[in-house]
Write a protein that holds these residues in place. Structure first.
Motif, PDB file in Angstrom:
ATOM      1  N   ASP A   1       0.813  -1.221   0.000  1.00 28.18           N
ATOM      2  CA  ASP A   1       0.000   0.000   0.000  1.00 28.18           C
ATOM      3  C   ASP A   1       0.845   1.270   0.000  1.00 28.18           C
ATOM      4  O   ASP A   1       0.330   2.364  -0.206  1.00 28.18           O
ATOM      5  CB  ASP A   1      -0.945   0.019   1.208  1.00 28.18           C
ATOM      6  N   ARG A   2       2.170   1.112   0.192  1.00 25.70           N
ATOM      7  CA  ARG A   2       3.025   2.299   0.268  1.00 25.70           C
ATOM      8  C   ARG A   2       3.811   2.516  -1.024  1.00 25.70           C
ATOM      9  O   ARG A   2       3.741   3.588  -1.624  1.00 25.70           O
ATOM     10  CB  ARG A   2       3.975   2.175   1.459  1.00 25.70           C
ATOM     11  N   CYS A   3       4.548   1.506  -1.457  1.00 25.35           N
ATOM     12  CA  CYS A   3       5.336   1.662  -2.681  1.00 25.35           C
ATOM     13  C   CYS A   3       4.627   1.086  -3.905  1.00 25.35           C
ATOM     14  O   CYS A   3       5.073   1.285  -5.026  1.00 25.35           O
ATOM     15  CB  CYS A   3       6.713   1.012  -2.524  1.00 25.35           C
ATOM     16  N   HIS A   4       3.549   0.329  -3.662  1.00 21.36           N
ATOM     17  CA  HIS A   4       2.716  -0.267  -4.716  1.00 21.36           C
ATOM     18  C   HIS A   4       3.471  -1.268  -5.596  1.00 21.36           C
ATOM     19  O   HIS A   4       3.041  -1.588  -6.696  1.00 21.36           O
ATOM     20  CB  HIS A   4       2.065   0.821  -5.580  1.00 21.36           C
TER      21      HIS A   4
ATOM     22  N   SER B   1     -10.744  -5.934  -2.580  1.00 24.56           N
ATOM     23  CA  SER B   1     -10.021  -4.805  -3.176  1.00 24.56           C
ATOM     24  C   SER B   1      -9.358  -3.883  -2.153  1.00 24.56           C
ATOM     25  O   SER B   1      -8.674  -2.935  -2.540  1.00 24.56           O
ATOM     26  CB  SER B   1     -10.980  -3.969  -4.049  1.00 24.56           C
ATOM     27  N   THR B   2      -9.540  -4.145  -0.873  1.00 20.18           N
ATOM     28  CA  THR B   2      -8.957  -3.276   0.148  1.00 20.18           C
ATOM     29  C   THR B   2      -7.678  -3.882   0.721  1.00 20.18           C
ATOM     30  O   THR B   2      -7.450  -5.090   0.633  1.00 20.18           O
ATOM     31  CB  THR B   2      -9.947  -3.025   1.294  1.00 20.18           C
ATOM     32  N   PHE B   3      -6.851  -3.031   1.310  1.00 21.10           N
ATOM     33  CA  PHE B   3      -5.599  -3.491   1.887  1.00 21.10           C
ATOM     34  C   PHE B   3      -5.837  -4.138   3.257  1.00 21.10           C
ATOM     35  O   PHE B   3      -6.847  -3.891   3.911  1.00 21.10           O
ATOM     36  CB  PHE B   3      -4.615  -2.316   2.020  1.00 21.10           C
ATOM     37  N   THR B   4      -4.885  -4.949   3.656  1.00 22.69           N
ATOM     38  CA  THR B   4      -5.024  -5.710   4.892  1.00 22.69           C
ATOM     39  C   THR B   4      -4.976  -4.817   6.124  1.00 22.69           C
ATOM     40  O   THR B   4      -4.439  -3.702   6.094  1.00 22.69           O
ATOM     41  CB  THR B   4      -3.883  -6.739   5.016  1.00 22.69           C
TER      42      THR B   4
ATOM     43  N   CYS C   1       7.888  -5.349   3.773  1.00 19.20           N
ATOM     44  CA  CYS C   1       8.042  -5.068   2.341  1.00 19.20           C
ATOM     45  C   CYS C   1       9.514  -5.116   1.990  1.00 19.20           C
ATOM     46  O   CYS C   1      10.333  -4.346   2.517  1.00 19.20           O
ATOM     47  CB  CYS C   1       7.464  -3.693   2.000  1.00 19.20           C
ATOM     48  N   HIS C   2       9.881  -6.016   1.062  1.00 17.86           N
ATOM     49  CA  HIS C   2      11.270  -6.167   0.630  1.00 17.86           C
ATOM     50  C   HIS C   2      11.487  -5.603  -0.771  1.00 17.86           C
ATOM     51  O   HIS C   2      12.531  -5.825  -1.372  1.00 17.86           O
ATOM     52  CB  HIS C   2      11.655  -7.648   0.648  1.00 17.86           C
ATOM     53  N   ARG C   3      10.496  -4.879  -1.276  1.00 15.34           N
ATOM     54  CA  ARG C   3      10.578  -4.366  -2.639  1.00 15.34           C
ATOM     55  C   ARG C   3      11.027  -2.908  -2.708  1.00 15.34           C
ATOM     56  O   ARG C   3      11.684  -2.504  -3.650  1.00 15.34           O
ATOM     57  CB  ARG C   3       9.208  -4.517  -3.331  1.00 15.34           C
ATOM     58  N   GLY C   4      10.655  -2.101  -1.712  1.00 13.70           N
ATOM     59  CA  GLY C   4      11.064  -0.709  -1.791  1.00 13.70           C
ATOM     60  C   GLY C   4      10.928   0.050  -0.496  1.00 13.70           C
ATOM     61  O   GLY C   4      11.518   1.122  -0.338  1.00 13.70           O
TER      62      GLY C   4
ATOM     63  N   TYR D   1       7.393  -2.564   7.633  1.00 11.76           N
ATOM     64  CA  TYR D   1       6.163  -3.347   7.661  1.00 11.76           C
ATOM     65  C   TYR D   1       5.020  -2.501   7.116  1.00 11.76           C
ATOM     66  O   TYR D   1       4.753  -1.398   7.612  1.00 11.76           O
ATOM     67  CB  TYR D   1       5.860  -3.809   9.086  1.00 11.76           C
ATOM     68  N   THR D   2       4.352  -3.028   6.070  1.00 14.38           N
ATOM     69  CA  THR D   2       3.291  -2.284   5.398  1.00 14.38           C
ATOM     70  C   THR D   2       2.046  -3.150   5.239  1.00 14.38           C
ATOM     71  O   THR D   2       2.037  -4.322   5.597  1.00 14.38           O
ATOM     72  CB  THR D   2       3.770  -1.805   4.012  1.00 14.38           C
ATOM     73  N   LYS D   3       1.001  -2.578   4.662  1.00 14.44           N
ATOM     74  CA  LYS D   3      -0.260  -3.286   4.423  1.00 14.44           C
ATOM     75  C   LYS D   3      -0.284  -3.772   2.967  1.00 14.44           C
ATOM     76  O   LYS D   3       0.371  -3.195   2.086  1.00 14.44           O
ATOM     77  CB  LYS D   3      -1.448  -2.353   4.692  1.00 14.44           C
TER      78      LYS D   3
END
Length: 210
Positions: free
Chosen positions: A121-124, A141-144, A150-153, A157-159
């Protein structure tokens, strides 16, 4: 009149399964150990429960059509796990065990079977997560509400929410209750049972011709 007596006798010796919606002989009625009662208006037949298990985790673990408790079939009868918590062999936490063979809690069992892609939900960006994060989504369709690293960007800890392509792969019986998929799941079982009945009738007819 004789025909009414016979009808009453037939009704007394059968029941309507809440899954396949067919009149089934009483001998095939199975009371679920998790939530079933002999006097309940919601009853299940043995074959529907067997079908649910066959379509379940590793073709051996199903979910109760009424309360969605996990169960296995032993000796033709459903058996649920004792509610005494013990250590999960994967997350090492003390939880109720859903998979008795692998000694896994329900979350670890689903994570071992279904590893999906989720959007941060942060870096998409998209990341594969070996945990059933979809269970924490209020809607598809909603975030957790729960977080995961998140290991991508983000490096935090994100949703998350499951990507559309993988959303279609979530088993109906394991979709959150709030998603409203229960009837669609039972309808799929019902269609399978109808196909089995049609195939059985066809084979019986071909057998008579021979």
């Amino acid at each position: 009149p004789p025909q009414i007596i016979m009808a009453d006798a037939a009704e007394a010796s059968s029941f309507v399964c809440s899954v396949c919606l067919q009149n089934v002989p009483l001998v095939d009625k199975v009371i679920m150990p998790c939530c079933g009662k002999d006097s309940s208006t919601v009853q299940h037949c043995r074959r529907c429960l067997e079908t649910i298990v066959q379509n379940g985790i590793q073709s051996s673990i199903g979910r109760c059509p009424a309360c969605r408790a996990y169960f296995v079939m032993q000796g033709g009868l459903p058996v649920t796990q004792a509610s005494v918590p013990r250590q999960c062999m994967m997350c090492c936490q003390i939880k109720e065990i859903a998979d008795p063979n692998r000694e896994l809690c329900s979350a670890c069992m689903l994570g071992a079977e279904f590893s999906f892609r989720y959007e941060c939900d942060r870096c998409h960006r998209v990341q594969n997560i070996p945990h059933p994060m979809w269970l924490y989504q209020p809607t598809p369709s909603t975030f957790t509400g729960a977080s995961w690293a998140c290991h991508r960007g983000c490096g935090d800890y994100t949703k998350w929410r499951i990507v559309q392509e993988d959303l279609e792969r979530v088993p109906l019986e394991h979709a959150p209750e709030a998603w409203g998929m229960r009837e669609k799941w039972l309808a799929a079982i019902r269609e399978q049972r109808e196909r089995e009945a049609t195939e059985g009738q066809r084979e019986a007819t071909e057998g008579q011709k021979e």
